[in-house]
Design a protein around this motif. Structure first.
Motif, PDB file in Angstrom:
ATOM      1  N   ARG A 117      -3.131   1.339   7.121  1.00 38.48           N
ATOM      2  CA  ARG A 117      -4.297   2.234   6.994  1.00 38.48           C
ATOM      3  C   ARG A 117      -5.508   1.420   6.622  1.00 38.48           C
ATOM      4  O   ARG A 117      -5.474   0.345   6.028  1.00 38.48           O
ATOM      5  CB  ARG A 117      -4.136   3.138   5.609  1.00 38.48           C
ATOM      6  N   TYR A 147       0.735  -1.227  -0.065  1.00 33.58           N
ATOM      7  CA  TYR A 147      -0.082   0.048  -0.081  1.00 33.58           C
ATOM      8  C   TYR A 147       0.895   1.455  -0.082  1.00 33.58           C
ATOM      9  O   TYR A 147       1.837   1.259   0.845  1.00 33.58           O
ATOM     10  CB  TYR A 147      -0.844  -0.070   1.019  1.00 33.58           C
ATOM     11  N   THR A 167      -5.574   7.080  -7.084  1.00 25.52           N
ATOM     12  CA  THR A 167      -4.644   6.527  -5.913  1.00 25.52           C
ATOM     13  C   THR A 167      -5.092   5.140  -5.469  1.00 25.52           C
ATOM     14  O   THR A 167      -6.222   4.841  -5.732  1.00 25.52           O
ATOM     15  CB  THR A 167      -5.009   7.728  -4.857  1.00 25.52           C
ATOM     16  N   GLU A 175      -5.916   4.650  -2.503  1.00 23.33           N
ATOM     17  CA  GLU A 175      -7.019   4.715  -1.766  1.00 23.33           C
ATOM     18  C   GLU A 175      -8.427   4.968  -2.456  1.00 23.33           C
ATOM     19  O   GLU A 175      -9.305   4.406  -1.980  1.00 23.33           O
ATOM     20  CB  GLU A 175      -6.808   6.078  -0.810  1.00 23.33           C
ATOM     21  N   GLU A 189      -5.378   5.427  10.685  1.00 25.81           N
ATOM     22  CA  GLU A 189      -4.137   5.034  10.757  1.00 25.81           C
ATOM     23  C   GLU A 189      -4.113   4.167  12.021  1.00 25.81           C
ATOM     24  O   GLU A 189      -4.524   4.509  12.885  1.00 25.81           O
ATOM     25  CB  GLU A 189      -3.043   6.017  10.826  1.00 25.81           C
ATOM     26  N   ARG A 231       1.399  -1.312   4.274  1.00 26.97           N
ATOM     27  CA  ARG A 231       2.597  -0.670   3.517  1.00 26.97           C
ATOM     28  C   ARG A 231       3.954  -1.639   3.537  1.00 26.97           C
ATOM     29  O   ARG A 231       3.945  -2.476   4.463  1.00 26.97           O
ATOM     30  CB  ARG A 231       2.839   0.705   4.148  1.00 26.97           C
ATOM     31  N   ASP A 271       0.616   5.647  -0.513  1.00 24.17           N
ATOM     32  CA  ASP A 271      -0.468   6.750  -0.161  1.00 24.17           C
ATOM     33  C   ASP A 271      -0.744   7.711  -1.194  1.00 24.17           C
ATOM     34  O   ASP A 271      -1.664   8.402  -1.466  1.00 24.17           O
ATOM     35  CB  ASP A 271       0.095   7.728   1.111  1.00 24.17           C
TER      36      ASP A 271
END
Length: 235
Positions: free
Chosen positions: A213, A159, A171, A173, A223, A192, A161
């Motif tokens: 996340r 992952y 993105t 997300e 988070e 991550r 950001d």
């Protein structure tokens, strides 16, 4: 269950499997001498090459690697294995071969019964209910997206950001939020690089020096770190 779900195999500038190797050793413990390896995510290199690559690293912690592709009876090998290791690569290829050989329920039963499971990247994706949160291109078509369903949440490994400079696409997300519109009842973990999730004795913990996340339909992304209570992921 005993699960070690790793975001990535290699950190930039480090040798293959270098960063997670101490955690794999601690997770498997002294009782595991041989692991059954699933190389099916390999696409541009052979299963033999993949087995050799993983064996080279696991030899450093005194563990023998035996790839399931050598077996004449996959289910028998699963039922006799001390532990399972599922390597990364292409998630669609990995799941297709697993499904073609009808291995989902056989392995799932063993893991639910306590056999340790280690997976990285695509190998962590297939521990989830589906592979729908993979980053991979569908280079081949599995029978369905349904995977081992060892955990109730979805993982998005690697992952990140933000998109790279100059890239105007979605993105990570935004893609996860699209997934949640289609499947609003599940948590998605943005895991991550350099991080892993360990589940053992009905406890779940994050390992690594970065937060992960958490996404859920109707809630703001948040988070969570190594000291946070993650029991909600069992819901």
């Amino acid at each position: 269950m005993k699960l070690l779900l790793i975001s990535n195999s290699t950190m930039a500038g480090q040798p293959y499997l270098q960063y997670p190797l101490p955690n794999i050793k601690a997770f498997l413990g002294s009782g595991v001498k041989k692991v059954l390896f699933f190389p099916f995510a390999a696409v541009t290199f052979s299963y033999d090459e993949y087995e050799e690559k993983v064996q080279k690293k696991f030899a450093e912690i005194g563990i023998e690697v035996e790839s399931i592709h050598h077996s004449k009876n996959f289910k028998k090998s699963i039922n006799e294995a001390e532990a399972f290791v599922v390597g990364g690569g292409n998630t669609f290829r990995l799941l297709k071969v697993i499904q073609q050989n009808d291995l989902i329920e056989t392995l799932r039963f063993r893991v639910l019964d306590g056999t340790p499971f280690v997976g990285w990247s695509a190998g962590s994706n297939v521990a989830c209910p589906t592979i729908c949160t993979t980053n991979d291109m569908p280079v081949t078509e599995p029978d369905s997206f349904s995977a081992f369903n060892l955990v109730r949440f979805q993982i998005n490994p690697h992952y990140m950001d933000a998109n790279p400079d100059g890239h105007a696409g979605e993105t990570r997300e935004e893609r996860i939020l699209e997934f949640l519109e289609m499947d609003p009842d599940v948590y998605v973990v943005g895991l991550r690089e350099g991080c892993m999730i360990r589940i053992e004795d009905a406890t779940i913990s994050l390992i690594g020096d970065r937060t992960m996340r958490i996404f859920k339909k109707g809630k703001a992304p948040r988070e969570v770190g190594t000291k946070d209570d993650l029991d909600f992921l069992f819901d």
